[in-house]
Motif scaffolding. Structure first.
Motif, PDB file in Angstrom:
ATOM      1  N   ALA A  70       0.833  -1.196   0.000  1.00  0.00           N
ATOM      2  CA  ALA A  70       0.000   0.000   0.000  1.00  0.00           C
ATOM      3  C   ALA A  70       0.871   1.251   0.000  1.00  0.00           C
ATOM      4  CB  ALA A  70      -0.897   0.009   1.240  1.00  0.00           C
ATOM      5  N   SER A 105       2.355   0.376   5.591  1.00  0.00           N
ATOM      6  CA  SER A 105       2.845   0.962   4.342  1.00  0.00           C
ATOM      7  C   SER A 105       4.279   1.449   4.532  1.00  0.00           C
ATOM      8  CB  SER A 105       1.948   2.134   3.935  1.00  0.00           C
ATOM      9  OG  SER A 105       2.518   2.877   2.884  1.00  0.00           O
ATOM     10  N   THR A 151       5.555   6.336  -3.912  1.00  0.00           N
ATOM     11  CA  THR A 151       5.476   5.085  -4.660  1.00  0.00           C
ATOM     12  C   THR A 151       6.847   4.486  -4.919  1.00  0.00           C
ATOM     13  OG1 THR A 151       3.443   5.847  -5.726  1.00  0.00           O
ATOM     14  CG2 THR A 151       4.594   4.018  -6.779  1.00  0.00           C
ATOM     15  N   GLY A 192      -5.114   0.393  -4.323  1.00  0.00           N
ATOM     16  CA  GLY A 192      -5.577   1.702  -3.895  1.00  0.00           C
ATOM     17  C   GLY A 192      -5.997   1.789  -2.452  1.00  0.00           C
ATOM     18  N   THR A 235     -11.583   4.829  -2.770  1.00  0.00           N
ATOM     19  CA  THR A 235     -10.481   5.598  -3.353  1.00  0.00           C
ATOM     20  C   THR A 235     -10.993   6.259  -4.627  1.00  0.00           C
ATOM     21  OG1 THR A 235      -8.801   4.131  -2.442  1.00  0.00           O
ATOM     22  CG2 THR A 235      -8.167   5.464  -4.344  1.00  0.00           C
ATOM     23  N   HIS A 271      -0.608   3.807  -7.018  1.00  0.00           N
ATOM     24  CA  HIS A 271      -0.938   2.628  -6.231  1.00  0.00           C
ATOM     25  C   HIS A 271      -0.664   1.280  -6.907  1.00  0.00           C
ATOM     26  CE1 HIS A 271      -2.863   5.062  -3.135  1.00  0.00           C
ATOM     27  NE2 HIS A 271      -3.457   5.746  -4.089  1.00  0.00           N
TER      28      HIS A 271
END
Length: 627
Positions: free
Chosen positions: A180, A193, A198, A243, A256, A267
């Motif tokens: 995530a 996370s 990203t 997401g 989302t 994502h």
């Protein structure tokens, strides 16, 4: 996890397995051994041979996963169950050791092997920061801490250690890693996370290579599952597609809202890396994308993940994820199967609402993973690995991970006013805060139980113990969980204080927090101690929390995240100057919650500490040449 939550509601958790898994063992008396038993054949040849021998009931059984608490021999045999898991907190006994876990899993395996085709079960667990459901296992920092460390080789080593500890208990499959990209720290799963960024998440996905092994570049087709055949690696599960970290308001399982390019670039991209590394399975998210539940999202699960990305493993539902699609369970099963139980799914196939080709695609993927992981050749636990659980080398690795994950946010007000590194030879020091001497609090959620909890829940070293072991024998260490004015006045002559405060353990929706404030006792401890004594405040949390009101009152400030069982030694290594701080913020530290969501690059970006921030003490690195 194969769920991701507590064991409540239905005891029987039917899990969708849209992917790869299993192979048989029994042939008719006098007949030659079936081809699927021949390890000399290719995986695909074995899969097709086995699939051709299966009845509809056996195929649906392979798509079903149940919790260990209801996995009786009768159920496993009657329904030809394909997989068993332990939900958070579900264990053979409260303090089960490696042998007891292996005995339980082998028992399930013997039942599966006694069925007509002898297809072994795939046993799964949520080993999300070490083999964290098992008392005595090494508990590594949660993902947010590893994101602060930003070291691919470190997470690969953690993956290998975790796989060994899992195999020590006979478990070959983990519902990890979580890929995530958390965009709002109000989300109760933010600590799962690695980062708001990203690219950091993509980098940390390398833990898959540690857990599964690295596929040979020449032989590994894009999207094909891979687990190193030596029996010391485990199958993995990238979650939660897709997401889940971008829901509105950071509310768990929420919606989302994003166009597809944004969803993909923020994502989905980490899943391309996971698939390229041979990830065995992908877990669908509880959340929705633009109002469509992920468990029923044909476009993302079938077209994007399987067809465009080329994923050849299986898709697994989250805990009771099918139930959450809607109130009509049979219709939910249909939507979930077609996007990606037993009696309902059978009825749906017989009535033509779910095609047999859709069933066979799912079973083919499941069997593929079971063959790749070598379950038919090695279905039972390797008892020679029992000593790997909580191994000293793994605890040393966890200590290193703690060191690398710490982020120094403040150290005095300028040149000559630094508090860190702390003196080891001070005559008296104060340690304060309920998090200072509590294994459970420093480990956080997903530790022994689903939500975690305070107390001596497993083996490790507390922060207080780490401090006491580091200072001089002549140093007096005075400790109070919740010091009052009288305590502080009596110890105002201390050289410094180490105040350890933070969040209480939580998991998933119970961790959703719209205010993100410190508990009242933590605020009292900071204000009471730091008013009279020079203080270092160590924050134990799964995410940034409101700190701006207290930054001016403290001399030094460290974000330690949820550091795990070896927090005491790892934190002491750094605050006393044996190692320098190297961690960098994996996510933006906001000033006020009304700024959220706020991520690097936003037009309104005005953080307390920006993404990537982290100070150092400018001390030379340790001399390791003689070690």
């Amino acid at each position: 996890m194969g769920r991701s939550g507590p064991i409540f509601g239905r005891l029987l958790a039917w899990y969708l397995f849209f992917g790869a898994f299993f192979f048989p063992l029994m042939a008719a008396v006098g007949a030659p051994p079936p081809r699927y038993r021949d390890a000399g054949l290719s995986v695909e040849e074995r899969v097709e041979d086995l699939l051709s021998r299966m009845t509809l009931a056996e195929k649906i059984g392979q798509m079903t996963q149940i919790d260990r608490s209801v996995a009786s021999p009768e159920a496993l045999i009657q329904f030809a169950i394909g997989s068993v898991l332990n939900g958070g907190g579900s264990a053979p006994s409260p303090a089960a050791d490696a042998t007891e876990w292996a005995d339980m899993i082998d028992g399930f395996q013997r039942s599966a092997l006694s069925t007509r085709l002898g297809i072994p079960i795939l046993y799964g667990t949520d080993a999300v920061h070490g083999h964290n459901n098992v008392v005595g296992a090494t508990i590594f920092p949660h993902n947010i801490g590893l994101g602060a460390a930003r070291n691919e080789k470190l997470v690969e080593r953690i993956g290998r250690a975790t796989a060994l500890e899992m195999r020590a208990t006979g478990c070959p499959y983990t519902f990890a890693p979580c890929l995530a990209v958390c965009r709002d720290p109000r989300w109760g799963r933010c600590y799962e996370s690695y980062s708001e960024d990203t690219e950091v998440v993509r980098s940390m996905a390398k833990i898959i290579a540690g857990l599964q092994g690295t596929p040979p570049p020449r032989d590994h087709a894009r999207g094909y599952p891979y687990v190193h055949p030596w029996g010391r690696s485990v199958a993995t599960c990238a979650k939660h597609f897709a997401g889940d970290g971008g829901t509105t308001g950071g509310v768990n399982e929420n919606n989302t809202v994003a166009d597809y390019p944004d969803l993909f670039h923020v994502h989905i991209r980490p899943y391309l890396d996971a698939v390229a590394m041979g990830v065995s399975s992908v877990m669908a998210s509880y959340s929705s994308w633009n109002g469509v539940k992920m468990h029923a999202n044909t476009y993302l699960l079938t077209r994007v993940l399987k067809q465009e990305i080329g994923f050849q493993g299986f898709v697994v539902s989250d805990w009771e994820g099918v139930d959450r699609i809607g109130p009509d369970y049979k219709n939910s099963v249909k939507l979930a199967i077609n996007a990606g139980f037993i009696s309902d799914l059978t009825d749906l196939v017989l009535s033509g609402q779910v095609t047999i080709s859709r069933i066979e695609d799912a079973v083919r993927r499941i069997l593929r993973v079971k063959l790749v992981i070598g379950l038919f050749e090695r279905p039972m636990a390797d008892r020679s690995l029992s000593g790997m659980l909580g191994h000293a080398a793994h605890r040393t690795l966890a200590r290193e991970a703690v060191r690398r994950s710490l982020v120094l946010l403040k150290n005095g007000e300028g040149r000559g006013k630094e508090l860190l590194p702390l003196s080891k030879t001070a005559s008296k020091i104060v340690v304060a805060g309920i998090h200072a001497d509590d294994i459970g609090l420093q480990c956080g959620g997903w530790t022994i139980t689903w939500a975690g909890g305070p107390g001596n829940t497993t083996h490790g070293t507390t922060i207080l113990e780490g401090i006491k072991a580091s200072v001089s024998r002549r140093t007096e260490v005075v400790f109070s969980e919740e010091p009052d004015e009288h305590f502080v006045a009596a110890n105002a002559d201390a050289a410094y204080a180490v105040v350890v405060v933070g969040e209480r353990p939580y998991a998933e929706s119970q961790g959703d927090d719209p205010v993100l404030t410190l508990p009242r006792e933590a605020v009292r401890t900071i204000t009471t101690v730091c008013r009279r004594i020079r203080c270092l405040v160590v924050v134990i949390s799964g995410r940034p929390i409101v700190l701006e009101p207290y930054v001016g009152a403290v001399d030094a400030l460290v974000a330690a995240w949820l550091p795990g069982s070896e927090a005491g030694k790892g934190i002491a290594d750094v605050i006393f100057g044996d190692y320098d701080f190297t961690g960098r913020l994996p996510r933006t530290w906001f000033r006020r919650v009304d700024q959220l969501p706020m991520n690097l690059g936003d037009a309104h970006y005005d953080p307390l500490f920006p993404f990537g921030f982290g100070l150092s003490m400018n001390i030379p690195p340790p001399d390791l040449s003689s070690s």
